[in-house]
Design an enzyme around this catalytic site. Structure first.
Site, PDB file in Angstrom:
ATOM      1  N   ASP B  10      -0.370  -0.469  -0.794  1.00 55.85           N
ATOM      2  CA  ASP B  10      -0.792   0.785  -1.231  1.00 55.85           C
ATOM      3  C   ASP B  10      -1.521   1.339  -0.582  1.00 55.85           C
ATOM      4  O   ASP B  10      -2.369   1.195   0.270  1.00 55.85           O
ATOM      5  CB  ASP B  10      -2.447   0.573  -2.042  1.00 55.85           C
ATOM      6  CG  ASP B  10      -1.978   1.140  -3.872  1.00 55.85           C
ATOM      7  OD1 ASP B  10      -1.801   2.854  -3.141  1.00 55.85           O
ATOM      8  OD2 ASP B  10      -3.584   1.512  -4.203  1.00 55.85           O
ATOM      9  N   ASP B 112       4.465   5.213  -3.523  1.00 56.19           N
ATOM     10  CA  ASP B 112       3.056   4.967  -2.238  1.00 56.19           C
ATOM     11  C   ASP B 112       2.265   3.672  -2.434  1.00 56.19           C
ATOM     12  O   ASP B 112       1.612   3.026  -1.507  1.00 56.19           O
ATOM     13  CB  ASP B 112       1.480   6.168  -2.738  1.00 56.19           C
ATOM     14  CG  ASP B 112       0.911   5.837  -3.586  1.00 56.19           C
ATOM     15  OD1 ASP B 112       1.727   5.100  -4.896  1.00 56.19           O
ATOM     16  OD2 ASP B 112       0.221   6.059  -3.950  1.00 56.19           O
ATOM     17  N   GLU B 113       3.596   2.771  -2.987  1.00 53.75           N
ATOM     18  CA  GLU B 113       3.299   1.305  -3.054  1.00 53.75           C
ATOM     19  C   GLU B 113       4.438   0.323  -3.043  1.00 53.75           C
ATOM     20  O   GLU B 113       5.787   1.095  -3.805  1.00 53.75           O
ATOM     21  CB  GLU B 113       2.148   0.932  -4.754  1.00 53.75           C
ATOM     22  CG  GLU B 113       1.348   1.526  -5.503  1.00 53.75           C
ATOM     23  CD  GLU B 113       0.795   0.959  -6.366  1.00 53.75           C
ATOM     24  OE1 GLU B 113       0.835   0.371  -7.110  1.00 53.75           O
ATOM     25  OE2 GLU B 113       0.548   2.251  -7.240  1.00 53.75           O
TER      26      GLU B 113
END
Lengths: 87, 420
Positions: B10, B112-113
């Protein structure tokens, strides 16, 4: 060295393996005067990929106004723009 | 059960740190991550909300999603950085390129993960998952310039995701199955994945304040109080039970629906303008629908008025479809039925009840045209290759409305989903 990150006009050549070698560049001074700097020596060549953006960094040496100066040039791979990074 | 090794990576304050690194690379003298700063939309086009914030700006009580004007009142010296989605996608792509060097099973969960299934490849890089995760974290920091938090679990994606939330920024945390009681159960119930504001309220009214409270409750009672499927899922999550595999790119994601919405530059008062916005949104929704190889059976629209109240309306189609014009026509019909004539600030379209587009059910009451399907696919191909403005309908010419609206950018290829 101070960070400038100023775009410059560059004369360079491309080696057979695709590597760009800077020869001389032109930049504007504070008084809007154009000066041409001949790159005497490239002492180091590195690559960075900050934020996924590939840039080549060249550590160079030149005599500017009679003084030996060390500075860094950057070539942004995605735009092919040259910058005077640090001097 | 055979132990798995799942990582959840993350990015910390993703949009803000990506903008900060990009600015530093281009000679910025300050690091946005170290000063009160936010990434925010353009106030002139009424997209002026906080999309991401730096850690120092948290001290001023600035929250993601609040208007920039409000944030500036809390912190007058606040620096507002415009979003650069092209840069964000490049950062995300570069990060996933690094992650793919460690395993072929990388699931991009959002921009973003990402989830990594390291079960079969961990031994190539070391024996200790924490050590390997630290290596990955440090490599991303050194090569790409931004920090990530990595969560590790020996069971499933849920625990890995919960673990990555434990410590931020630039950290590696674990929640192994024997750590659920000590690390996960003391957390407030809101921290459990999928528990939002509404569910939190309901659970608190049942006397459940921590994840452990829910885990130790009788499942039948939870099912009775919440809906059975929802109750079972949350109870399972609180006990660390979740079985979904890490789905690498290319596999068809399990999604319930696809939607896009937009806030319009000015308040819309005429039907023909609203139709254009709907068409523009449909172009994106239908393209996304086709890209994941689904057809939809339900179309819904959502209207937000200039007084910020909203309502929606939905319709079941007779035959599932992935054709832009069919979805658009349904959306227009829904709009005609629902709109009460007030000025419109924002519009949204969502398609759901998805099924595979492997075969097409023909209907006696609707025309089927293979040509139209081919045309849709051709247009999709052109837009993916040359951008959304490369080809567009003539009604958008000089209209002031973009021909395709929604998604996060032209090159958006991320499927946003809340389902693990």
């Amino acid at each position: 060295m101070k960070v400038y990150m100023k775009p410059v006009k560059m004369l360079s050549y491309t080696q057979e393996n695709g590597i760009q070698i800077p020869l001389r560049f032109q930049l504007k001074t504070r008084d809007d005067e154009l000066i041409t700097v001949k790159i005497d020596r490239i002492t180091e060549k590195n690559q960075e990929k900050l934020a996924g953006n590939k840039m080549y960094i060249y550590k160079c040496q030149s005599v500017i106004n009679g003084v030996e100066r060390i500075y860094e040039l950057k070539l942004e791979a995605s735009t092919m723009k040259w910058y005077l990074y640090k001097m | 059960m055979k132990d798995r090794v799942i990582f959840h990576v993350d990015v910390n304050s993703a949009f803000l740190s990506w903008s900060a690194v990009h600015a530093l690379q281009h000679g910025a003298s300050v690091d946005f991550r170290e000063i009160p700063s936010v990434v925010g939309g353009n106030q002139a086009t009424r997209h002026g909300i906080v999309l991401a914030k730096s850690i120092p700006s948290k001290e001023y009580g600035i929250k993601t999603g609040e208007p920039i004007i409000q944030a500036k009142q809390k912190c007058p010296g606040l620096v507002v950085v415009p979003p650069d989605y092209y840069c964000y996608e490049r950062c995300s792509r570069a990060m996933n390129e690094i992650l793919r060097e460690y395993t072929d099973k990388v699931q991009i969960f959002s921009i973003d993960e990402s989830f990594l299934d390291m079960t079969d490849t961990l031994h190539l890089f070391g024996n200790d998952p924490v050590e390997v995760a630290t290596k990955i974290k440090d490599r991303i920091k050194n090569e790409l310039g931004f920090t990530v938090s990595i969560g590790i679990s020996d069971r499933n994606k849920l625990l890995a995701k919960m673990a990555s939330e434990l410590k931020k920024p630039d950290a590696v945390s674990t929640i192994y199955h024997n750590e659920i009681q000590s690390k996960m159960w003391p957390l407030p119930i809101r921290d459990l994945y999928m528990v939002g504001r509404a569910t939190e309220k309901k659970l608190i009214s049942m006397g459940i304040t921590t994840i452990g409270d829910l885990a130790n409750m009788d499942i039948e009672f939870v099912k009775y109080k919440l809906k059975p499927a929802w109750g079972t899922m949350l109870w399972n999550f609180s006990n660390g039970i979740e079985e979904s595999p890490v789905k690498p790119e290319g596999s068809i994601p399990y999604i319930k629906g696809i939607g896009n919405s937009t806030t319009i530059k000015f308040d819309i008062t005429e039907k023909k303008d609203a139709y254009k916005v709907l068409l523009s949104l449909t172009e994106m929704v239908a393209m996304r629908l086709r890209s994941v190889k689904y057809c939809c059976s339900v179309v819904s629209i959502w209207i937000r008025t200039n007084e910020l109240s909203g309502y929606s309306h939905q319709k079941k189609l007779y035959v599932p479809t992935d054709e832009t014009m069919k979805i658009y026509k349904s959306a227009c019909r829904l709009f005609d039925e629902a709109w009460q004539g007030e000025p419109i600030r924002a519009l949204g379209i969502r398609v759901s009840d998805l099924c595979s587009n492997d075969f097409v059910q023909l209907s006696l009451f609707e025309n089927y045209s293979e040509k139209k399907r081919k045309l849709d696919r051709l247009v999709d191909g052109l837009r993916i290759e040359y951008g959304s403005h490369s080809i567009y309908r003539s009604c958008f010419l000089h209209s002031g409305f973009p021909p395709v609206t929604g998604g996060i950018s032209e090159e958006n290829n991320f499927v946003m989903t809340s389902i693990l």
